[in-house]
Design an enzyme around this catalytic site. Sequence first.
Site, PDB file in Angstrom:
ATOM      1  N   ARG A  43     -10.634   3.659   2.265  1.00 20.47           N
ATOM      2  CA  ARG A  43     -11.675   2.748   2.783  1.00 20.47           C
ATOM      3  C   ARG A  43     -11.447   1.307   2.317  1.00 20.47           C
ATOM      4  O   ARG A  43     -12.399   0.579   1.995  1.00 20.47           O
ATOM      5  CB  ARG A  43     -13.076   3.201   2.355  1.00 20.47           C
ATOM      6  CG  ARG A  43     -13.473   4.554   2.847  1.00 20.47           C
ATOM      7  CD  ARG A  43     -13.609   4.607   4.369  1.00 20.47           C
ATOM      8  NE  ARG A  43     -14.057   5.913   4.777  1.00 20.47           N
ATOM      9  CZ  ARG A  43     -13.229   6.939   5.004  1.00 20.47           C
ATOM     10  NH1 ARG A  43     -11.908   6.790   4.901  1.00 20.47           N
ATOM     11  NH2 ARG A  43     -13.717   8.107   5.352  1.00 20.47           N
TER      12      ARG A  43
ATOM     13  N   SER B 111     -21.523   6.979   6.454  1.00 23.23           N
ATOM     14  CA  SER B 111     -21.551   7.168   4.993  1.00 23.23           C
ATOM     15  C   SER B 111     -21.929   5.853   4.327  1.00 23.23           C
ATOM     16  O   SER B 111     -21.290   4.833   4.575  1.00 23.23           O
ATOM     17  CB  SER B 111     -20.175   7.581   4.478  1.00 23.23           C
ATOM     18  OG  SER B 111     -19.765   8.745   5.126  1.00 23.23           O
TER      19      SER B 111
ATOM     20  N   GLU C 266     -20.334   1.548   0.794  1.00 21.70           N
ATOM     21  CA  GLU C 266     -19.227   1.437   1.754  1.00 21.70           C
ATOM     22  C   GLU C 266     -19.410   0.308   2.776  1.00 21.70           C
ATOM     23  O   GLU C 266     -18.484  -0.473   2.980  1.00 21.70           O
ATOM     24  CB  GLU C 266     -19.025   2.778   2.471  1.00 21.70           C
ATOM     25  CG  GLU C 266     -17.796   2.765   3.361  1.00 21.70           C
ATOM     26  CD  GLU C 266     -17.593   4.059   4.137  1.00 21.70           C
ATOM     27  OE1 GLU C 266     -17.430   5.117   3.522  1.00 21.70           O
ATOM     28  OE2 GLU C 266     -17.589   3.995   5.372  1.00 21.70           O
TER      29      GLU C 266
HETATM   30  C1  LIG Z   1     -22.659   7.311  12.663  1.00 22.44           C
HETATM   31  C2  LIG Z   1     -21.498   6.625  11.977  1.00 22.44           C
HETATM   32  C3  LIG Z   1     -20.412   7.367  11.574  1.00 22.44           C
HETATM   33  C4  LIG Z   1     -19.319   6.745  10.948  1.00 22.44           C
HETATM   34  N1  LIG Z   1     -18.257   7.512  10.575  1.00 22.44           N
HETATM   35  C5  LIG Z   1     -17.194   6.939   9.964  1.00 22.44           C
HETATM   36  C6  LIG Z   1     -16.065   7.731   9.578  1.00 22.44           C
HETATM   37  O1  LIG Z   1     -16.021   8.945   9.804  1.00 22.44           O
HETATM   38  N2  LIG Z   1     -15.041   7.111   8.955  1.00 22.44           N
HETATM   39  C7  LIG Z   1     -15.033   5.768   8.717  1.00 22.44           C
HETATM   40  O2  LIG Z   1     -14.051   5.263   8.156  1.00 22.44           O
HETATM   41  N3  LIG Z   1     -16.080   4.983   9.079  1.00 22.44           N
HETATM   42  C8  LIG Z   1     -17.156   5.539   9.705  1.00 22.44           C
HETATM   43  N4  LIG Z   1     -18.230   4.764  10.073  1.00 22.44           N
HETATM   44  C9  LIG Z   1     -18.224   3.331   9.781  1.00 22.44           C
HETATM   45  C10 LIG Z   1     -17.761   2.444  10.979  1.00 22.44           C
HETATM   46  O3  LIG Z   1     -17.891   3.127  12.182  1.00 22.44           O
HETATM   47  C11 LIG Z   1     -16.318   1.982  10.822  1.00 22.44           C
HETATM   48  O4  LIG Z   1     -16.140   1.295   9.605  1.00 22.44           O
HETATM   49  C12 LIG Z   1     -15.891   1.066  11.978  1.00 22.44           C
HETATM   50  O5  LIG Z   1     -14.498   0.801  11.896  1.00 22.44           O
HETATM   51  C13 LIG Z   1     -16.633  -0.267  11.994  1.00 22.44           C
HETATM   52  O6  LIG Z   1     -16.299  -0.925  13.189  1.00 22.44           O
HETATM   53  P1  LIG Z   1     -17.218  -2.068  13.782  1.00 22.44           P
HETATM   54  O7  LIG Z   1     -16.500  -2.631  14.958  1.00 22.44           O
HETATM   55  O8  LIG Z   1     -18.574  -1.567  14.042  1.00 22.44           O
HETATM   56  O9  LIG Z   1     -17.208  -3.109  12.577  1.00 22.44           O
HETATM   57  P2  LIG Z   1     -18.378  -4.092  12.116  1.00 22.44           P
HETATM   58  O10 LIG Z   1     -19.443  -3.317  11.417  1.00 22.44           O
HETATM   59  O11 LIG Z   1     -18.792  -4.965  13.234  1.00 22.44           O
HETATM   60  O12 LIG Z   1     -17.575  -4.952  11.048  1.00 22.44           O
HETATM   61  C14 LIG Z   1     -17.138  -4.376   9.850  1.00 22.44           C
HETATM   62  C15 LIG Z   1     -16.366  -5.449   9.062  1.00 22.44           C
HETATM   63  O13 LIG Z   1     -15.200  -5.824   9.763  1.00 22.44           O
HETATM   64  C16 LIG Z   1     -15.193  -7.220  10.073  1.00 22.44           C
HETATM   65  N5  LIG Z   1     -14.568  -7.319  11.400  1.00 22.44           N
HETATM   66  C17 LIG Z   1     -15.014  -6.794  12.556  1.00 22.44           C
HETATM   67  N6  LIG Z   1     -14.115  -7.029  13.532  1.00 22.44           N
HETATM   68  C18 LIG Z   1     -13.096  -7.724  12.976  1.00 22.44           C
HETATM   69  C19 LIG Z   1     -11.865  -8.260  13.471  1.00 22.44           C
HETATM   70  N7  LIG Z   1     -11.495  -8.115  14.743  1.00 22.44           N
HETATM   71  N8  LIG Z   1     -11.059  -8.929  12.601  1.00 22.44           N
HETATM   72  C20 LIG Z   1     -11.397  -9.066  11.302  1.00 22.44           C
HETATM   73  N9  LIG Z   1     -12.545  -8.584  10.776  1.00 22.44           N
HETATM   74  C21 LIG Z   1     -13.384  -7.917  11.612  1.00 22.44           C
HETATM   75  C22 LIG Z   1     -16.656  -7.638  10.011  1.00 22.44           C
HETATM   76  O14 LIG Z   1     -16.794  -9.012   9.707  1.00 22.44           O
HETATM   77  C23 LIG Z   1     -17.160  -6.746   8.887  1.00 22.44           C
HETATM   78  O15 LIG Z   1     -16.790  -7.306   7.642  1.00 22.44           O
HETATM   79  C24 LIG Z   1     -19.339   5.352  10.710  1.00 22.44           C
HETATM   80  C25 LIG Z   1     -20.444   4.599  11.126  1.00 22.44           C
HETATM   81  C26 LIG Z   1     -21.518   5.227  11.753  1.00 22.44           C
HETATM   82  C27 LIG Z   1     -22.681   4.398  12.227  1.00 22.44           C
END
Ligand SMILES: Cc1cc2nc3c(=O)[nH]c(=O)nc-3n(C[C@H](O)[C@H](O)[C@H](O)COP(=O)(O)OP(=O)(O)OC[C@H]3O[C@@H](n4cnc5c(N)ncnc54)[C@H](O)[C@@H]3O)c2cc1C
Length: 339
Positions: free
Chosen positions: A166, A239, A335
Site C-alpha cells: 500500500r 479498508s 490507509e
Molecule cells: C469499497 C472499497 C473497497 C476498496 N478495496 C480496495 C482493495 O481491495 N485494495 C486496495 O488497494 N484499495 C481498495 N480501496 C481503496 C481505493 O479503491 C484505491 O486506493 C483506489 O486506487 C483509489 O482510486 P481513486 O481514483 O478513487 O483515488 P482517489 O481517492 O481519488 O485518490 C487517492 C490518492 O491518489 C491521488 N491521485 C489520484 N489520481 C491521481 C493521479 N492521476 N496522479 C497522481 N495522484 C493521483 C489523490 O490525490 C490521492 O492522494 C477500496 C475502496 C473502497 C471504497
Amino acid sequence: MSLCVQPQVSLKAYNSFAINVTARWFAEAHDDDQVREALVYAEQRQLPLLLLGGGSNMLLTADVEALVLRMASRGVRVLQDDGERALIEAEAGEPWHPFVQWTLQQGLVGLENLSLIPGTVGAAPMQNIGAYGVELQDRFAGLTALDRRSGELREFSLDDCAFAYRDSLFKREAGRWVILRVRFALSRTAALHLDYGPLRQHLAERGIAAPTAVDVGRSICAIRREKLPDPALLGNAGSFFKNPLVSVELAQRLSAEHADLVAYPQADGRVKLAAGWLIERAGWKGFREGDAGVHRLQALVLVNYGQATGPQLLALAQRIQADIFQRFAVALEIEPNVL
Ligand SMILES: Cc1cc2nc3c(=O)[nH]c(=O)nc-3n(C[C@H](O)[C@H](O)[C@H](O)COP(=O)(O)OP(=O)(O)OC[C@H]3O[C@@H](n4cnc5c(N)ncnc54)[C@H](O)[C@@H]3O)c2cc1C
C-alpha cells in the site's frame, strides 16, 4: 478544449465516504493539455492543487481551499500483442473495474484478482492497490507522469516506483507527480492466483474445477459484494487501516495470549497481522456514534451512515488506534489519504 474551472463545488458526489465539503475551485482534466492548464491556473493564483480520481481512498476533513482537479482522461490502447502476451496502456481517468473487465474480455489474464476495486487507473499505483494475493506491481509495466516541479514528462519503470505494501514513490512524494497513463503486462496463458481460501471455496461452490480468469473475476466480485459495503449505498473508503507489520517477538507474545490471532510471516522477517481481527477482537465491529461507525460485517471498514463529517470519522479512527495500541501494543496506520 480549454479547462472549465468552477467555483464552490460540493465534493459529496466525488468521494466514496460521501462527505459534504466544498472545493474552492473544481475542474476536470480530459487530456494532458488540460492538466498543464490546471497547473498554470493554480500557479498563477497561488492555489494548492489537489488531484482527485474516484475519491475512494480519501477522507476529507474540511473544505478544500485549492483547485481540485478530477482526472477524467479516458482511453485504453493495445501497445503490443503477440497472441500470448500483451502490453496495455490506460489513461489515468479510466475507471479501474471496467478497465479490468475489458482486459478479461480480451482473454487477458492478470488483473482478475483486482476486480471491483473502486477508483481510477491513475490512482492505482499511488498505493500499489492489492487484493486476494495480487498487487498492481505484479502486473505493472510502466507509467507516464508529469513532474509538477519541472513541468516535464517522465517515464517510470517498475524499479523507479519503489512499490511496497500500500505504498509507492508517488505516495511518499505526495503532490509531486501527476500520473497520466499506466501500462500493464498481461498474458493469455499466465497461471491464476487462487491461493486465497474463500476464493477456492467460492469457485468450488459454483462447481468450477478448472477456472478461467473470467471465472475468478466473477467469484472475486461476488465475495467482495458479500463482504464490503457498496459506497453507493453506504459511504466508506474500503479498508481504513493497513495490516500492521510487527516483530516476530510481538507476534509470538500476542499469539500466546490469543490462540486465534491472524498472522502472516513476511519475507523480511516481520509478521503481518490482520488489522480487522485486532479491531474486531477489541469489540469495535458494528460500533456507531452518530453517523460515524465501524461496519457491522467488516471491522476494517469505517462507514458514514449519512451526515458524518470527516473530523468525526477521523476521531473514531483515532480512538480505535489508541485502543488497539493499549490492548495489543500495535500501532495501526490509516490507509486512506486524510485531507
Ligand atoms: C469499497 C472499497 C473497497 C476498496 N478495496 C480496495 C482493495 O481491495 N485494495 C486496495 O488497494 N484499495 C481498495 N480501496 C481503496 C481505493 O479503491 C484505491 O486506493 C483506489 O486506487 C483509489 O482510486 P481513486 O481514483 O478513487 O483515488 P482517489 O481517492 O481519488 O485518490 C487517492 C490518492 O491518489 C491521488 N491521485 C489520484 N489520481 C491521481 C493521479 N492521476 N496522479 C497522481 N495522484 C493521483 C489523490 O490525490 C490521492 O492522494 C477500496 C475502496 C473502497 C471504497
